[in-house]
Design an enzyme around this catalytic site. Structure first.
Site, PDB file in Angstrom:
ATOM      1  N   HIS A 125     -13.297   2.379   0.392  1.00  0.00           N
ATOM      2  CA  HIS A 125     -13.145   1.692   1.605  1.00  0.00           C
ATOM      3  C   HIS A 125     -13.742   0.195   0.433  1.00  0.00           C
ATOM      4  CE1 HIS A 125     -13.373   4.359   4.598  1.00  0.00           C
ATOM      5  NE2 HIS A 125     -12.300   3.840   4.384  1.00  0.00           N
ATOM      6  N   ARG A 134     -12.121  14.908   9.245  1.00  0.00           N
ATOM      7  CA  ARG A 134     -13.094  15.095   7.879  1.00  0.00           C
ATOM      8  C   ARG A 134     -14.508  15.434   8.166  1.00  0.00           C
ATOM      9  NH1 ARG A 134     -11.779  10.482   4.287  1.00  0.00           N
ATOM     10  NH2 ARG A 134      -9.438  10.210   4.258  1.00  0.00           N
ATOM     11  N   GLU A 178      -8.532  -5.592   5.091  1.00  0.00           N
ATOM     12  CA  GLU A 178      -8.060  -5.281   3.601  1.00  0.00           C
ATOM     13  C   GLU A 178      -6.911  -6.243   2.894  1.00  0.00           C
ATOM     14  OE1 GLU A 178      -9.641  -1.402   4.933  1.00  0.00           O
ATOM     15  OE2 GLU A 178      -9.962  -1.156   3.488  1.00  0.00           O
ATOM     16  N   ASN A 185       0.517  -0.816   0.209  1.00  0.00           N
ATOM     17  CA  ASN A 185       0.268   0.194  -0.390  1.00  0.00           C
ATOM     18  C   ASN A 185       0.668   1.040  -0.132  1.00  0.00           C
ATOM     19  OD1 ASN A 185      -1.836   1.967   0.114  1.00  0.00           O
ATOM     20  ND2 ASN A 185      -2.658   0.900   2.369  1.00  0.00           N
ATOM     21  N   ARG A 191      -2.790  -1.601  -3.163  1.00  0.00           N
ATOM     22  CA  ARG A 191      -3.600  -1.349  -3.257  1.00  0.00           C
ATOM     23  C   ARG A 191      -3.978   0.128  -3.890  1.00  0.00           C
ATOM     24  NH1 ARG A 191      -5.300   3.731   1.198  1.00  0.00           N
ATOM     25  NH2 ARG A 191      -6.662   3.232   0.875  1.00  0.00           N
TER      26      ARG A 191
END
Ligand code: AMP
Length: 398
Positions: free
Chosen positions: A177, A238, A382, A10, A88
């Site tokens: 996601h 956020r 993941e 990743n 990823r």
């Protein structure tokens, strides 16, 4: 030694996370992180057999990090067991509806999506190119965060803005996601003995970044993130959904530039901005427990926004076979789960307080009472999903 493991990578703009996973046994023989790439303080740290170690890389880029990773794999005698490499990749736009072998054409496709994820896709490309140089004989696979959501119908992905902006610039909702949603919804379905292809599962992925997804018949029907990961739920830093005119308000009334406003909404808002305490849910929960009313209000806003989204998704799906909590907050915070389920009592949710309080990281299971619709916790993974996709794609070649 048999080639039974996948190297999962990743790659961020200044970091590179890696792990070596057996996609069949789920064993992880190594994981680690190269960070502060591009600065003079680059370093690589890793964990093997429960032991943590690190070494400095000095002034280094992605190439140096991959080279250090190759050295590490050799030292740990893991090089020979790597079957292929899975990356990823954040954004696959409309081009990628599933994971893909990395060919020249796929590379061009990832490059074409750079304007949709300018912080992420260029970094992924750097990683993929460096891997190609240092692992010349091994196949690479890209696993996209957005791909799972490509099944969303147009009525859910279109913004009500001039249509040519979608036609000419791809301006639409993509969602993120997706790799986590695929893993978690399938696992929940298996745990409950459901037929995945005719199931109705809601998932709340609540980490520092947070989103929710309605998964009908094993496919993404709707999700809260949009063109970028800013849309939707309240997150660590956020804002989630806001009135788009906040941009001109902050500019005209407060004098902030476009860059400053983007920074405020992405990095200084959410739990951090609202609480004025921290972006970490644990810290805010502790403050609320000590009687800090403002911390409690922050948690209430977080849960309220989430509950309203989940209720809307439930209406879209027509029923809820299971509501699944995952991610750092979803897996660990019994308080947030309880607060959200209370707000969804119109659907009949009744929490089993004892089981809910005992369910935290590493534990999966149902947290509701026998006469309630099912809410449960499922730990996401993941990396394992990326390893599985990579193995499946590479195996299908031979
Ligand atoms: P993730 O991005 O999925 O790794 O999630 C990280 C976030 O999970 C942290 O920023 C915390 O807000 C949250 N978290 C982790 N443990 C707990 C906990 N015990 N209670 C509440 N929130 C937690």
């Amino acid at each position: 030694m048999s080639k039974n493991s996948i190297l999962v990578i990743n790659c961020g703009s200044s970091s590179l996370k890696f792990s070596v996973i057996n996609p069949e046994t789920f064993d992880e023989s190594l994981n680690g992180l190269a960070e502060r790439l591009g600065s003079a303080q680059g370093s690589i740290s890793w964990k093997v057999g429960g032991q943590k170690q690190s070494r400095p890389l000095g002034k280094s880029g992605h190439d140096d990090a991959i080279k250090a990773l190759v050295d590490l794999l050799r030292e740990q005698q893991l090089m020979a067991c790597i079957e292929a490499i899975g990356h990823r990749v954040v954004h696959g736009g409309e081009k990628f509806t599933a994971s893909s072998l990395i060919t020249e054409e796929a590379l061009k496709g990832i490059e074409d999506c750079c304007h949709l994820a300018p912080l992420h896709n260029p970094a992924h490309l750097k990683g993929i190119r460096a891997v190609k140089r240092f692992f010349p004989g091994l196949a690479q696979v890209a696993v996209f965060d957005t791909a799972f959501h490509q099944t969303m119908p147009a009525e859910n992905y279109l913004y009500a803005i001039p249509y040519h902006l979608y036609r000419e610039h791809g301006l639409r909702r993509y969602g993120m996601h997706g790799t986590s949603y695929r893993f978690v919804s399938k696992k929940a379905s298996d745990m409950l003995g459901l037929d995945y292809s005719s199931s109705a599962i809601l998932v709340a992925h609540l980490g520092n970044g947070a989103s929710a997804c309605a998964i009908k018949d094993g496919k993404s029907l709707d999700t809260t993130m949009g063109l970028t990961p800013l849309e939707g739920l309240v997150m660590g830093t956020r804002s989630g959904d806001i009135d788009p005119n906040v941009f001109s308000f902050l500019n005209k009334r407060c004098g902030y530039s476009l860059e400053e406003i983007t920074d405020i909404l992405n990095k200084k808002s959410g739990l951090l901005g609202l609480s004025e305490i921290n972006n970490d849910c644990r810290v805010i929960e502790d403050a609320a427990k000590e009687g800090n009313a403002h911390a409690q209000l922050t948690l209430d806003v977080f849960c309220n926004v989430l509950a309203k989204k989940l209720a809307g998704f439930a209406a879209e799906m027509g029923r809820i076979d299971a509501l699944v909590f995952t991610g750092g907050i979803g897996e660990n915070s019994s308080l947030i789960r309880k607060n959200v389920l209370k707000r969804l009592s119109i659907f009949g949710f009744k929490v089993d307080e004892v089981i809910n309080n005992a369910t935290c990281r590493g534990k999966s299971g149902v947290i509701t009472q026998a006469d309630s619709p099912i809410a449960m916790v499922v730990g996401t993974n993941e990396e394992l999903m990326i390893a599985r996709d990579t193995h499946d794609l590479v195996s299908s070649l031979s």
